[in-house]
Write a protein that holds these residues in place. Sequence first.
Motif, PDB file in Angstrom:
ATOM      1  N   SER A   1       9.060   5.319  -3.249  1.00 29.38           N
ATOM      2  CA  SER A   1       8.465   3.990  -3.392  1.00 29.38           C
ATOM      3  C   SER A   1       9.535   2.900  -3.445  1.00 29.38           C
ATOM      4  CB  SER A   1       7.591   3.940  -4.642  1.00 29.38           C
ATOM      5  OG  SER A   1       8.384   4.116  -5.798  1.00 29.38           O
ATOM      6  N   ILE A   2      10.736   3.254  -3.874  1.00 33.47           N
ATOM      7  CA  ILE A   2      11.830   2.278  -3.948  1.00 33.47           C
ATOM      8  C   ILE A   2      12.164   1.751  -2.553  1.00 33.47           C
ATOM      9  CG2 ILE A   2      14.262   1.982  -4.560  1.00 33.47           C
ATOM     10  CD1 ILE A   2      13.721   4.113  -6.779  1.00 33.47           C
ATOM     11  N   LEU A   3      12.081   2.602  -1.562  1.00 31.06           N
ATOM     12  CA  LEU A   3      12.318   2.183  -0.182  1.00 31.06           C
ATOM     13  C   LEU A   3      11.339   1.075   0.215  1.00 31.06           C
ATOM     14  CD1 LEU A   3      13.604   2.661   2.669  1.00 31.06           C
ATOM     15  CD2 LEU A   3      11.782   4.333   3.015  1.00 31.06           C
ATOM     16  N   TYR A   4      10.083   1.235  -0.158  1.00 34.51           N
ATOM     17  CA  TYR A   4       9.062   0.265   0.228  1.00 34.51           C
ATOM     18  C   TYR A   4       9.202  -1.038  -0.556  1.00 34.51           C
ATOM     19  CZ  TYR A   4       7.145   4.184   2.699  1.00 34.51           C
ATOM     20  OH  TYR A   4       7.006   5.239   3.559  1.00 34.51           O
TER      21      TYR A   4
ATOM     22  N   THR B   1       9.826  -3.757 -11.130  1.00 35.70           N
ATOM     23  CA  THR B   1       9.838  -3.418 -12.565  1.00 35.70           C
ATOM     24  C   THR B   1       8.985  -2.191 -12.866  1.00 35.70           C
ATOM     25  OG1 THR B   1       7.955  -4.840 -13.182  1.00 35.70           O
ATOM     26  CG2 THR B   1      10.151  -5.827 -13.222  1.00 35.70           C
ATOM     27  N   ILE B   2       8.041  -1.900 -12.004  1.00 38.38           N
ATOM     28  CA  ILE B   2       7.181  -0.734 -12.223  1.00 38.38           C
ATOM     29  C   ILE B   2       8.004   0.552 -12.149  1.00 38.38           C
ATOM     30  CG2 ILE B   2       5.266   0.593 -11.231  1.00 38.38           C
ATOM     31  CD1 ILE B   2       4.052  -2.145 -10.408  1.00 38.38           C
ATOM     32  N   LYS B   3       9.009   0.582 -11.274  1.00 37.24           N
ATOM     33  CA  LYS B   3       9.826   1.786 -11.099  1.00 37.24           C
ATOM     34  C   LYS B   3      11.047   1.844 -12.010  1.00 37.24           C
ATOM     35  CE  LYS B   3       9.477   4.731  -8.741  1.00 37.24           C
ATOM     36  NZ  LYS B   3       8.823   6.010  -8.981  1.00 37.24           N
ATOM     37  N   GLU B   4      11.485   0.725 -12.516  1.00 37.02           N
ATOM     38  CA  GLU B   4      12.716   0.682 -13.306  1.00 37.02           C
ATOM     39  C   GLU B   4      12.474   1.130 -14.734  1.00 37.02           C
ATOM     40  OE1 GLU B   4      15.819  -0.154 -12.184  1.00 37.02           O
ATOM     41  OE2 GLU B   4      14.961  -0.315 -10.179  1.00 37.02           O
ATOM     42  N   LYS B   5      13.477   1.753 -15.320  1.00 39.67           N
ATOM     43  CA  LYS B   5      13.402   2.120 -16.739  1.00 39.67           C
ATOM     44  C   LYS B   5      13.569   0.886 -17.609  1.00 39.67           C
ATOM     45  CE  LYS B   5      14.893   6.816 -16.089  1.00 39.67           C
ATOM     46  NZ  LYS B   5      15.943   7.770 -16.145  1.00 39.67           N
ATOM     47  N   GLU B   6      14.494   0.023 -17.221  1.00 39.10           N
ATOM     48  CA  GLU B   6      14.709  -1.241 -17.928  1.00 39.10           C
ATOM     49  C   GLU B   6      13.790  -2.272 -17.278  1.00 39.10           C
ATOM     50  OE1 GLU B   6      15.423  -4.145 -20.245  1.00 39.10           O
ATOM     51  OE2 GLU B   6      16.212  -2.177 -20.732  1.00 39.10           O
TER      52      GLU B   6
ATOM     53  N   ASN C   1       0.824  -1.217   0.000  1.00 39.00           N
ATOM     54  CA  ASN C   1       0.000   0.000   0.000  1.00 39.00           C
ATOM     55  C   ASN C   1       0.855   1.262   0.000  1.00 39.00           C
ATOM     56  OD1 ASN C   1      -2.389  -1.463  -0.026  1.00 39.00           O
ATOM     57  ND2 ASN C   1      -2.620  -1.421   2.194  1.00 39.00           N
ATOM     58  N   LYS C   2       1.930   1.258   0.785  1.00 40.07           N
ATOM     59  CA  LYS C   2       2.843   2.407   0.814  1.00 40.07           C
ATOM     60  C   LYS C   2       3.525   2.587  -0.541  1.00 40.07           C
ATOM     61  CE  LYS C   2       2.688   4.229   4.918  1.00 40.07           C
ATOM     62  NZ  LYS C   2       2.291   5.623   5.101  1.00 40.07           N
ATOM     63  N   PHE C   3       3.920   1.465  -1.159  1.00 40.77           N
ATOM     64  CA  PHE C   3       4.521   1.536  -2.487  1.00 40.77           C
ATOM     65  C   PHE C   3       3.547   2.214  -3.454  1.00 40.77           C
ATOM     66  CE2 PHE C   3       4.798  -0.211  -6.763  1.00 40.77           C
ATOM     67  CZ  PHE C   3       6.092   0.144  -7.105  1.00 40.77           C
ATOM     68  N   ASN C   4       2.299   1.766  -3.442  1.00 42.14           N
ATOM     69  CA  ASN C   4       1.300   2.341  -4.348  1.00 42.14           C
ATOM     70  C   ASN C   4       0.995   3.795  -4.012  1.00 42.14           C
ATOM     71  OD1 ASN C   4       0.868   0.126  -6.100  1.00 42.14           O
ATOM     72  ND2 ASN C   4      -0.286  -0.886  -4.481  1.00 42.14           N
ATOM     73  N   GLN C   5       1.040   4.134  -2.731  1.00 38.25           N
ATOM     74  CA  GLN C   5       0.802   5.516  -2.317  1.00 38.25           C
ATOM     75  C   GLN C   5       1.887   6.452  -2.848  1.00 38.25           C
ATOM     76  OE1 GLN C   5       0.503   5.899   1.937  1.00 38.25           O
ATOM     77  NE2 GLN C   5       0.554   8.115   1.895  1.00 38.25           N
ATOM     78  N   PHE C   6       3.143   5.981  -2.858  1.00 41.96           N
ATOM     79  CA  PHE C   6       4.260   6.803  -3.298  1.00 41.96           C
ATOM     80  C   PHE C   6       4.796   6.379  -4.661  1.00 41.96           C
ATOM     81  CE2 PHE C   6       4.354   7.163   1.340  1.00 41.96           C
ATOM     82  CZ  PHE C   6       4.342   8.534   1.463  1.00 41.96           C
ATOM     83  N   ARG C   7       3.981   5.689  -5.444  1.00 48.27           N
ATOM     84  CA  ARG C   7       4.412   5.111  -6.718  1.00 48.27           C
ATOM     85  C   ARG C   7       5.070   6.126  -7.648  1.00 48.27           C
ATOM     86  NH1 ARG C   7       0.480   1.384 -10.197  1.00 48.27           N
ATOM     87  NH2 ARG C   7       1.484  -0.250  -9.024  1.00 48.27           N
TER      88      ARG C   7
END
Length: 137
Positions: free
Chosen positions: A52-55, A80-85, A41-47
């Motif tokens: 969000s990488i911390l979570y 993978t949601i946060k990564e460019k690759e 939930n925290k990841f999605n909150q700070f997506r």
Amino acid sequence: MHKRFLYFLLIFYTSLFFCQSVKGFHIPDSLRNKSFDELDNKFNQFRESNQSILYVNSYIVKAKKEKNIIKLINGYYLQTIKEKEKTGYIDSIKSIIKKSIDVKELSLGHRKIGNIYYNCGKYDLALSSYLIALSCR
């Protein structure tokens, strides 16, 4: 002296929130007792932010510690949601499911790989992964 202290804090918080690698990452005390759902939930909150990488790193480290394969696969997918690759974590998921004999883990792993390929526009590879996931059942 005041400037040095502020500079130190800036470096400390930057490294805390922007660490890209899970290797050598330690879950902060404030997140150590959080459940997978709370971290998700925290990841999605700070997506949209790098926080969000911390979570997601905490999620992955927690899954590894608990030897929870399903959550580890989900954590790599979230990464993978946060990564460019985006395809960078496919090998990690493949290495996990290669060692598994559990049908749920195999199916989920191939489905998540399919989702990653789909999100990258590699539809033929996505379809292939989805078919493998279906055949695991």
